[in-house]
Design a protein around this motif. Structure first.
Motif, mmCIF file in Angstrom:
data_model
loop_
_atom_site.group_PDB
_atom_site.id
_atom_site.type_symbol
_atom_site.label_atom_id
_atom_site.label_comp_id
_atom_site.label_asym_id
_atom_site.label_seq_id
_atom_site.Cartn_x
_atom_site.Cartn_y
_atom_site.Cartn_z
ATOM 1 N N GLN A 3 63.039 -64.752 27.432
ATOM 2 C CA GLN A 3 63.078 -65.316 28.778
ATOM 3 C C GLN A 3 64.077 -66.457 28.820
ATOM 4 O O GLN A 3 64.195 -67.216 27.873
ATOM 5 C CB GLN A 3 61.707 -65.832 29.185
ATOM 6 N N THR A 20 61.584 -78.214 38.721
ATOM 7 C CA THR A 20 60.643 -77.171 38.316
ATOM 8 C C THR A 20 61.276 -76.332 37.221
ATOM 9 O O THR A 20 62.382 -75.810 37.395
ATOM 10 C CB THR A 20 60.267 -76.276 39.517
ATOM 11 N N SER A 22 60.959 -73.022 34.627
ATOM 12 C CA SER A 22 60.292 -71.733 34.456
ATOM 13 C C SER A 22 60.866 -71.047 33.231
ATOM 14 O O SER A 22 61.986 -71.347 32.804
ATOM 15 C CB SER A 22 60.470 -70.863 35.705
ATOM 16 N N GLY A 23 60.071 -70.154 32.651
ATOM 17 C CA GLY A 23 60.525 -69.434 31.463
ATOM 18 C C GLY A 23 60.229 -70.203 30.198
ATOM 19 O O GLY A 23 59.094 -70.636 29.994
ATOM 20 N N ARG A 53 54.466 -76.056 35.593
ATOM 21 C CA ARG A 53 53.482 -75.003 35.882
ATOM 22 C C ARG A 53 54.022 -73.592 35.657
ATOM 23 O O ARG A 53 53.253 -72.684 35.356
ATOM 24 C CB ARG A 53 52.957 -75.130 37.316
ATOM 25 N N LYS A 54 55.329 -73.385 35.793
ATOM 26 C CA LYS A 54 55.911 -72.048 35.610
ATOM 27 C C LYS A 54 56.545 -71.867 34.235
ATOM 28 O O LYS A 54 57.154 -70.841 33.957
ATOM 29 C CB LYS A 54 56.952 -71.775 36.702
ATOM 30 N N LEU A 55 56.384 -72.861 33.381
ATOM 31 C CA LEU A 55 56.937 -72.793 32.033
ATOM 32 C C LEU A 55 55.979 -71.995 31.149
ATOM 33 O O LEU A 55 54.789 -72.296 31.082
ATOM 34 C CB LEU A 55 57.118 -74.210 31.482
ATOM 35 N N ASN A 56 56.486 -70.956 30.491
ATOM 36 C CA ASN A 56 55.652 -70.100 29.634
ATOM 37 C C ASN A 56 55.577 -70.595 28.203
ATOM 38 O O ASN A 56 54.621 -70.310 27.489
ATOM 39 C CB ASN A 56 56.194 -68.671 29.599
ATOM 40 N N GLY A 85 51.391 -78.001 32.683
ATOM 41 C CA GLY A 85 51.764 -76.599 32.601
ATOM 42 C C GLY A 85 50.611 -75.720 32.159
ATOM 43 O O GLY A 85 49.442 -76.122 32.238
#
Length: 116
Positions: A3, A20, A22-23, A53-56, A85
């Motif tokens: 990702q 924000t 993500s990934g 919050r959108k961080l994996n 997160g």
């Protein structure tokens, strides 16, 4: 599945910017994040909200760059607020005892000052 790191920057209020993520914020992407944050910091916002919050995934290199953002914020008199997160990301913050050192909230709006 590899990702990428997504970085979205938006204004929450006057002089408050929300970043924000993500990934994945890992070794391969940590300095891309740092460069983007330095670019944003050069605009001198009063507050930065870092929304995870959108961080994996977050590894020690990514965590180190978040700490660097916090150090620069403290040095420059800027407020840094971190939005919690996923469980794995929160666990890393807790293991490093950063959940007690950083201003952490569950929602970006919680970082905004209360209306008078």
């Amino acid at each position: 599945m590899d990702q990428t790191l997504g970085i979205t920057i938006e204004s929450l209020a006057t002089d408050t910017v929300c970043v924000t993520l993500s990934g994945e914020l890992d070794f391969a992407r940590a300095y891309t994040f740092d460069e983007e944050m330095r670019r944003l910091e050069s605009q001198r916002p009063d507050s930065i909200v870092l929304d995870l919050r959108k961080l994996n995934f977050l590894d020690s290199a990514g965590l180190g760059r978040v700490l660097a953002v916090q150090r620069r914020a403290k040095r420059d008199g800027r407020r840094l607020v971190v939005v919690r997160g996923c469980r794995a990301v929160e666990r890393l913050f807790a293991l490093a005892a950063l959940d007690t050192r950083l201003d952490m909230v569950s929602d970006p709006r919680a970082a905004l000052p209360s209306p008078a």
